[in-house]
Each structure stands twice: as C-alpha cells, then as structure tokens.
Design a protein around this motif. Structure first.
Motif: not given
Length: 190
Positions: A94-98
């Motif tokens: 989720a962090l990398v996607n954001e």
C-alpha cells in the motif's frame, strides 16, 4: 544612450524579479515569516495543531487525504520548507502504491525525478520484515524533483516502534531562494 540605459535597467529588473521566485505549496509562495505562512494555510482550511521543535504543525487535507503539515523556518523565523505527512499504512504494498501514485503526479507536473533511491534492505516479500526493515532504516525509498524555485522530496518513512510497524508518505518542499539566503548567512557566521 537613454535607450541602452533603459534596456540595462529593464534587464536588471527582470533578473532581480527572476531570482526572487519562490516555490509554492498549494498555491502559496513559501516565503515570509513562519506565522504569515501558517496564517495563509489556516485561511485555506488547515487547522493549527501547535509547535514542535522548530516547526509549526497543522492538520488538513492534501490531495483529498488527511495530512499533517509541518512548516519550518530559519533563525530569523522566515519559512524555508513545508513537509506533508500522509496517514500511516501498515502494508508495504500500500505504501509503494501510494508512493508510485505521487511520483507519477509530480513527474507530470515537474518532469522526471533528478534522483531516485529505492533500496529494499529486507531481501524478502514478507510484509512484517519489509516494514521492520523500513523502520530500522535498512530500506530507503525516495526521489527528488527539482524546479527553478526549489526541490521536492518524496519518500516513504517508517516508524521505529518494536510492535507498531507502519510507514508514511512524506513530501518535503524546500524553497531555493530562502534556503540559499539562510545558507549564505550561515557561511558568513563561520
């Protein structure tokens, strides 16, 4: 002679005006005192949270997400940079996607990053270990964008708690003119 003098003065005005450009955060120039800048953010809907170290903290909405905004200044209390911390996430993916979403947005506006440092020190796909690696500083995930007015750092930063393994997207805007003025003042002091 008058024409040459007029052209010279016009050029000097353009150069002086050009060198005083400031980076903007949400349409507000990063310039003036910290209090003046904070007041402008409050008028845009941010809520004042309070001081922390050499910063003034506010909460509000940044790109439709709840965010904490930190305004920093130099010893003369002139604003130099603005930081944004987005809500925490406990999942690496989720962090990398954001992060990728914001990297794409900033690339559209400012061009490709001038520097990218995306080093995964975990050596695994396990979420818990990835988040632990981020919190311990073994994983670094950031990119820099440069403009004539300043720099923007987009990064993923982790918490250092033993039990709580989470991370945030952090975005830092640094105004070039004010930063260099402060740096020159520091150079004069040494």
């Amino acid at each position: 002679m008058k024409r040459v003098l007029f052209i010279f003065i016009s050029l000097m005005i353009c150069v002086c005006g050009y060198s005083q450009k400031h980076m903007k955060f949400q349409g507000i120039e990063i310039d003036g005192t910290k209090k003046e800048f904070v007041d402008k953010l409050i008028k845009k809907g941010y809520k004042y949270v309070g001081p922390a170290d050499n910063m003034e903290m506010l909460s509000g909405t940044f790109t439709s997400k709840k965010a904490i905004v930190a305004v920093t200044s130099n010893s003369d209390n002139n604003v130099i940079s603005v930081g944004v911390m987005l809500p925490e996430k406990t999942e690496w993916k989720a962090l990398v996607n954001e992060y990728n979403y914001y990297q794409n947005l900033y690339s559209q506006k400012y061009g490709m990053p001038v520097e990218v440092n995306e080093k995964d020190g975990s050596g695994t796909d396990d979420n818990y270990i990835k988040m632990m690696s981020l919190g311990n500083g073994e994983t670094e995930w950031e990119c820099w964008f440069e403009t004539e007015e300043g720099e923007i750092l987009l990064s993923i930063k982790g918490s250092k708690g033993i039990i709580d393994r989470s991370g945030h997207i952090i975005i830092m805007y640094r105004d070039k003119t004010n930063f260099l003025e402060n740096q020159n003042k520091d150079i004069d002091d040494i």
